[in-house]
Scaffold this motif. Structure first.
Motif, PDB file in Angstrom:
ATOM      1  N   PRO A 236       0.837  -1.212   0.000  1.00 22.83           N
ATOM      2  CA  PRO A 236       0.000   0.000   0.000  1.00 22.83           C
ATOM      3  C   PRO A 236       0.864   1.251   0.000  1.00 22.83           C
ATOM      4  CG  PRO A 236       0.107  -0.957   2.198  1.00 22.83           C
ATOM      5  CD  PRO A 236       0.788  -1.935   1.283  1.00 22.83           C
ATOM      6  N   THR A 237       0.244   2.388  -0.186  1.00 20.81           N
ATOM      7  CA  THR A 237       0.967   3.657  -0.191  1.00 20.81           C
ATOM      8  C   THR A 237       0.758   4.384   1.134  1.00 20.81           C
ATOM      9  OG1 THR A 237      -0.917   4.767  -1.236  1.00 20.81           O
ATOM     10  CG2 THR A 237       0.817   3.927  -2.677  1.00 20.81           C
ATOM     11  N   ASN A 238       1.709   5.281   1.447  1.00 19.85           N
ATOM     12  CA  ASN A 238       1.574   6.089   2.655  1.00 19.85           C
ATOM     13  C   ASN A 238       0.924   7.430   2.308  1.00 19.85           C
ATOM     14  OD1 ASN A 238       3.615   7.669   1.471  1.00 19.85           O
ATOM     15  ND2 ASN A 238       5.227   6.520   2.528  1.00 19.85           N
ATOM     16  N   GLN A 239       0.922   8.346   3.250  1.00 17.60           N
ATOM     17  CA  GLN A 239       0.263   9.637   3.044  1.00 17.60           C
ATOM     18  C   GLN A 239       0.923  10.452   1.941  1.00 17.60           C
ATOM     19  OE1 GLN A 239       0.327  11.499   6.886  1.00 17.60           O
ATOM     20  NE2 GLN A 239      -1.441  10.343   7.640  1.00 17.60           N
ATOM     21  N   ASN A 240       2.202  10.204   1.678  1.00 15.91           N
ATOM     22  CA  ASN A 240       2.914  10.947   0.638  1.00 15.91           C
ATOM     23  C   ASN A 240       2.784  10.293  -0.737  1.00 15.91           C
ATOM     24  OD1 ASN A 240       3.934  12.847   2.496  1.00 15.91           O
ATOM     25  ND2 ASN A 240       5.581  11.425   3.075  1.00 15.91           N
TER      26      ASN A 240
END
Length: 303
Positions: free
Chosen positions: A74-78
């Protein structure tokens, strides 16, 4: 969640099909593969070709059926991928297997991918003196090793550069420029290899054959090799300048603190590509081209 029955796929298409499924995943998505044996070789191939950007979970471990859930991180907030969980040991092992030229095919009896007793051991690379090779052999070596490397890696490297720029370009603007320049750099290299393989290399092979047997028929004008070689060497100068600029643009491939695994993998792959290309250019400029021009001049004196 999609399921892929690998046993129903023709062997030579199994891994390419799985990679297509994986590459089509969005961050956080997954699919399940079903196989009649442990697909461990695929695990190492995914690490070697895509890096630490996925998770691998056995849902069923034989003996007749193996099920593995493969998920893209998954991706983070950035917008960057969350760091993977693959062990350093497995990453190094995958790199070692790739360096040894092992084919990551399942059901291989020649090489046990999962339990190699030499995994991680440093072995001395064989040495060779390419300056002593016949030019037609050197051409075949360059085509099958270095030209093929460009063909095998150009598309993936371009796609990876675009992907990282899309995720990190807002905070690291140099990646947007790198993405644009990388496309043109790779296209120019592919054009260069095509011109060499379709025009120059066949001519050099004619020169070699003529040197061995004066009765050999040739289709090029003897004594005319210098100009096309100069043009190809100019291509090499441009490629070297591009690589130098990439290093300047990225501060010698210095990773920022927020670099995700794909960001790290991109810089690793560019440096790997640079190393191979420098060897490739050295073989052509300093050995193949020089000797070909010398042979061409010798033939010109005989006419």
């Amino acid at each position: 969640m999609e399921r892929l029955n690998v046993t129903a796929i023709e062997p030579k298409f199994k891994h390419p099909t799985i990679f297509q499924y994986f590459d089509a995943l969005k961050a956080g998505e997954s699919f399940i593969i079903e196989n009649d044996h442990d697909p461990k070789p695929l695990y190492y191939e995914l690490i070697a070709e895509r890096g630490d950007i996925f998770t691998w979970e056995y849902l069923l471990k034989g003996p007749e059926l193996f099920e593995v859930q493969i998920a893209k991180n998954p991706t983070n907030q950035n917008g960057g991928e969350v760091a993977g969980t693959i062990s350093i040991k497995d990453i190094k092992k995958a790199e070692m297997l790739k360096d040894k030229g092992v084919q990551f095919n399942c059901r291989t009896e020649k090489y046990n991918l999962a339990d190699d007793p030499n995994a991680g051991k440093v072995t001395k690379a064989p040495t060779y003196d390419s300056d002593k090779w016949e030019l037609d052999f050197l051409i075949d070596y360059i085509v099958n090793t270095h030209h093929q490397y460009i063909k095998d890696n150009a598309e993936n490297l371009n796609d990876l550069t675009i992907k990282v720029a899309e995720h990190h370009g807002d905070s690291h603007g140099e990646l947007n420029r790198l993405s644009t320049l990388m496309y043109h750099f790779l296209q120019d290299l592919l054009d260069n290899t095509a011109r060499e393989e379709e025009v120059l290399f066949p001519v050099i092979k004619q020169i070699v054959a003529k040197k061995r047997n004066a009765d050999t028929e040739i289709t090029y004008k003897i004594g005319s090799l210098q100009e096309p070689i100069d043009l190809l060497k100019k291509d090499h100068e441009i490629a070297a300048a591009d690589l130098s600029f990439f290093r300047t643009l990225t501060n010698d491939y210095t990773l920022p603190a927020d670099a995700c695994s794909s960001y790290q993998y991109l810089f690793q792959k560019i440096k790997e590509f640079e190393t191979d290309l420098k060897t490739h250019i050295q073989l052509e400029n300093n050995i193949l081209f020089q000797k070909a021009i010398q042979l061409d001049a010798e033939l010109a004196k005989l006419n």
